[in-house]
Design a protein around this motif. Sequence first.
Motif, PDB file in Angstrom:
ATOM      1  N   SER A 290      17.431  -3.152  -7.013  1.00  0.00           N
ATOM      2  CA  SER A 290      17.054  -3.163  -8.423  1.00  0.00           C
ATOM      3  C   SER A 290      18.032  -2.278  -9.176  1.00  0.00           C
ATOM      4  CB  SER A 290      15.619  -2.639  -8.595  1.00  0.00           C
ATOM      5  OG  SER A 290      15.256  -2.615  -9.963  1.00  0.00           O
ATOM      6  N   PHE A 291      18.505  -2.743 -10.319  1.00  0.00           N
ATOM      7  CA  PHE A 291      19.447  -1.949 -11.111  1.00  0.00           C
ATOM      8  C   PHE A 291      18.734  -0.802 -11.817  1.00  0.00           C
ATOM      9  CE2 PHE A 291      22.015  -5.726 -10.638  1.00  0.00           C
ATOM     10  CZ  PHE A 291      23.328  -5.274 -10.695  1.00  0.00           C
ATOM     11  N   THR A 292      19.456   0.282 -11.994  1.00  0.00           N
ATOM     12  CA  THR A 292      18.969   1.343 -12.863  1.00  0.00           C
ATOM     13  C   THR A 292      19.104   0.886 -14.312  1.00  0.00           C
ATOM     14  OG1 THR A 292      21.158   2.378 -12.823  1.00  0.00           O
ATOM     15  CG2 THR A 292      19.518   3.183 -11.243  1.00  0.00           C
ATOM     16  N   ALA A 293      18.419   1.582 -15.219  1.00  0.00           N
ATOM     17  CA  ALA A 293      18.379   1.148 -16.613  1.00  0.00           C
ATOM     18  C   ALA A 293      19.757   1.146 -17.263  1.00  0.00           C
ATOM     19  CB  ALA A 293      17.419   2.039 -17.403  1.00  0.00           C
ATOM     20  N   ASP A 294      20.661   2.028 -16.808  1.00  0.00           N
ATOM     21  CA  ASP A 294      21.999   2.064 -17.399  1.00  0.00           C
ATOM     22  C   ASP A 294      22.961   1.084 -16.750  1.00  0.00           C
ATOM     23  OD1 ASP A 294      22.593   3.233 -14.952  1.00  0.00           O
ATOM     24  OD2 ASP A 294      22.974   5.226 -15.776  1.00  0.00           O
ATOM     25  N   SER A 297      24.010   1.940 -11.352  1.00  0.00           N
ATOM     26  CA  SER A 297      23.616   2.146  -9.963  1.00  0.00           C
ATOM     27  C   SER A 297      22.572   1.115  -9.565  1.00  0.00           C
ATOM     28  CB  SER A 297      23.038   3.557  -9.750  1.00  0.00           C
ATOM     29  OG  SER A 297      23.959   4.556 -10.107  1.00  0.00           O
ATOM     30  N   ILE A 298      22.349   1.032  -8.268  1.00  0.00           N
ATOM     31  CA  ILE A 298      21.321   0.170  -7.713  1.00  0.00           C
ATOM     32  C   ILE A 298      20.428   1.018  -6.823  1.00  0.00           C
ATOM     33  CG2 ILE A 298      20.931  -1.644  -5.978  1.00  0.00           C
ATOM     34  CD1 ILE A 298      23.252  -3.145  -7.178  1.00  0.00           C
ATOM     35  N   ILE A 299      19.114   0.809  -6.926  1.00  0.00           N
ATOM     36  CA  ILE A 299      18.218   1.409  -5.953  1.00  0.00           C
ATOM     37  C   ILE A 299      17.812   0.319  -4.973  1.00  0.00           C
ATOM     38  CG2 ILE A 299      17.401   3.159  -7.577  1.00  0.00           C
ATOM     39  CD1 ILE A 299      14.784   1.567  -7.767  1.00  0.00           C
ATOM     40  N   PHE A 300      17.515   0.696  -3.745  1.00  0.00           N
ATOM     41  CA  PHE A 300      17.206  -0.295  -2.719  1.00  0.00           C
ATOM     42  C   PHE A 300      16.425   0.371  -1.595  1.00  0.00           C
ATOM     43  CE2 PHE A 300      21.198   1.718  -1.747  1.00  0.00           C
ATOM     44  CZ  PHE A 300      21.197   1.919  -0.374  1.00  0.00           C
ATOM     45  N   TYR A 311      16.695   4.432  -1.759  1.00  0.00           N
ATOM     46  CA  TYR A 311      17.963   5.110  -2.005  1.00  0.00           C
ATOM     47  C   TYR A 311      18.568   4.604  -3.315  1.00  0.00           C
ATOM     48  CZ  TYR A 311      17.769   6.433   2.955  1.00  0.00           C
ATOM     49  OH  TYR A 311      17.385   6.950   4.189  1.00  0.00           O
ATOM     50  N   ARG A 312      19.482   5.423  -3.861  1.00  0.00           N
ATOM     51  CA  ARG A 312      20.252   5.016  -5.034  1.00  0.00           C
ATOM     52  C   ARG A 312      21.729   5.015  -4.673  1.00  0.00           C
ATOM     53  NH1 ARG A 312      19.007   8.748  -9.348  1.00  0.00           N
ATOM     54  NH2 ARG A 312      20.566  10.106  -8.421  1.00  0.00           N
ATOM     55  N   GLN A 313      22.418   3.931  -5.048  1.00  0.00           N
ATOM     56  CA  GLN A 313      23.843   3.796  -4.761  1.00  0.00           C
ATOM     57  C   GLN A 313      24.594   3.501  -6.051  1.00  0.00           C
ATOM     58  OE1 GLN A 313      25.828   3.685  -1.586  1.00  0.00           O
ATOM     59  NE2 GLN A 313      27.278   3.990  -3.261  1.00  0.00           N
ATOM     60  N   SER A 314      25.586   4.325  -6.368  1.00  0.00           N
ATOM     61  CA  SER A 314      26.415   4.070  -7.541  1.00  0.00           C
ATOM     62  C   SER A 314      27.298   2.855  -7.286  1.00  0.00           C
ATOM     63  CB  SER A 314      27.290   5.290  -7.851  1.00  0.00           C
ATOM     64  OG  SER A 314      28.247   4.974  -8.840  1.00  0.00           O
ATOM     65  N   LEU A 315      27.450   2.006  -8.291  1.00  0.00           N
ATOM     66  CA  LEU A 315      28.339   0.859  -8.156  1.00  0.00           C
ATOM     67  C   LEU A 315      29.796   1.288  -8.104  1.00  0.00           C
ATOM     68  CD1 LEU A 315      26.676  -1.707 -10.604  1.00  0.00           C
ATOM     69  CD2 LEU A 315      26.446  -1.537  -8.129  1.00  0.00           C
ATOM     70  N   ALA A 316      30.072   2.521  -8.505  1.00  0.00           N
ATOM     71  CA  ALA A 316      31.442   3.035  -8.439  1.00  0.00           C
ATOM     72  C   ALA A 316      31.813   3.502  -7.048  1.00  0.00           C
ATOM     73  CB  ALA A 316      31.610   4.176  -9.442  1.00  0.00           C
ATOM     74  N   GLY A 317      30.838   3.539  -6.133  1.00  0.00           N
ATOM     75  CA  GLY A 317      31.105   3.974  -4.760  1.00  0.00           C
ATOM     76  C   GLY A 317      30.475   5.323  -4.466  1.00  0.00           C
ATOM     77  N   GLY A 318      30.844   5.896  -3.325  1.00  0.00           N
ATOM     78  CA  GLY A 318      30.274   7.166  -2.901  1.00  0.00           C
ATOM     79  C   GLY A 318      29.078   6.959  -1.990  1.00  0.00           C
ATOM     80  N   ASP A 319      28.474   8.063  -1.590  1.00  0.00           N
ATOM     81  CA  ASP A 319      27.340   8.005  -0.674  1.00  0.00           C
ATOM     82  C   ASP A 319      26.043   7.668  -1.410  1.00  0.00           C
ATOM     83  OD1 ASP A 319      28.998   8.725   1.437  1.00  0.00           O
ATOM     84  OD2 ASP A 319      28.628  10.880   1.155  1.00  0.00           O
TER      85      ASP A 319
END
Length: 426
Positions: A290-294, A297-300, A311-319
């Motif tokens: 599911s996308f965050t409101a901005d 990021s995606i939570i899953f 968890y939350r994952q930034s679409l820009a990458g990272g952990d």
Amino acid sequence: MNSLKQCLRGFIAAMLLLAGSVQADMSIEVVGVGSQQYPIAIAPFKNEIGLSQAITPVVASDLGNSGLFKIISVSGDASLQAFTPNEINQSALQAAGAQTALVGQVIPEGDQVIVRFWLVDLATKQELIAFEKRGNANQTRRLAHQIADMIYAKLTGKSGVFASRIAYVLKTPGRYQLQVADADGYGAQTVLASRMPIMSPKWSPDGGKLAYVSFEKEKPIVYVHELATGKRIEAANFKGSNSAPAWSPDGKQLAVVLSKDLGSQVYVVNVDGTNARRITQSGEINTEPSFTADGRSIIFTSDRGGSPQIYRQSLAGGDAVRLTNSGGFNASGKISPDGRSMTYITRSNGYRVAVMDLASRQSMVLTDTNADDSPSFSPNSQMILYETDVGRRGTLAIVSTDGRVKQRLKAQGGEVRQPAWGPMLR
């Protein structure tokens, strides 16, 4: 919890053009009310008898079913009847317990109607709302929902959601139907019917499309369905399983779960199915994105920590960052439209709807049922629609984010699953 376990294992034209007959397929039962109720008298509008749908009964039903309003009946008492503010019997309505009064009149104009209405504070005689709405004479139910939204906003300070829509899957023996209805369960219309399962409907941000999973080709494929025209496209039909669609806030992309690589992984694809980009990189099962409101990021849900957690994952990458840290099962996370909260399913004497304040990370279990699934925020972020079991039968329910207001949407036939609350249509 059937859909969750499976995943963890392996509109204005839309209202007119959706296939199927209009029915009152569900009714609302209020099983909990707010800590404060607003007493309001609602007088039948002049000339509303004879409309395709009288306006004030719908307004009264909307406000009363919200659990936040106490409706003071005016029907049948000529001394309380009024059509304009000047005609209001202030002292009599106050004696009946009302603090505000809604009065109005309907003016027919061919195939149109003009509805003039006033919301009056009885203590001060101040007109809190003085408004005129024009609409199709055959769509006065929608006008009534809009009026209820205006009253709700004026008296609570928060946006109403009565004019919004919901989607869900109705299951009867040997048949699945993807249906769309008003937020009060009225006017159910079938978007798709199949002998094979239909799962995970999600609304586009503009309310004009639904993404969902269909097994009609004997494998799970993600479709995007344009409600006004009935046109469908395959948004995700890769090798293996394609499931769990979620719209980006701009409506241009979908997050989906694909098994074409190792395990179940979250991808982002364009709505037409092009440019698939893998987002999750670890864990055997990553699902329910599911996308965050901005939209950044995606939570899953993932099993990477040994049990299902969010968890939350930034679409820009990272952990990825773990959002849930208490309990052995937390899943089905959705971020509220205002970006402040997350609803999810937690295992706590059964599977229940919970909400987390994202700033403080404080959580609260909201429901007392024990087989909840598929939570979905209302467009004003104040209510959560979800599926649960009542008498071993799938049904829909609504709970406020403070846990006080509770409703059940009682279906007339079949099991109702996989709900999604749509956006407000302007």
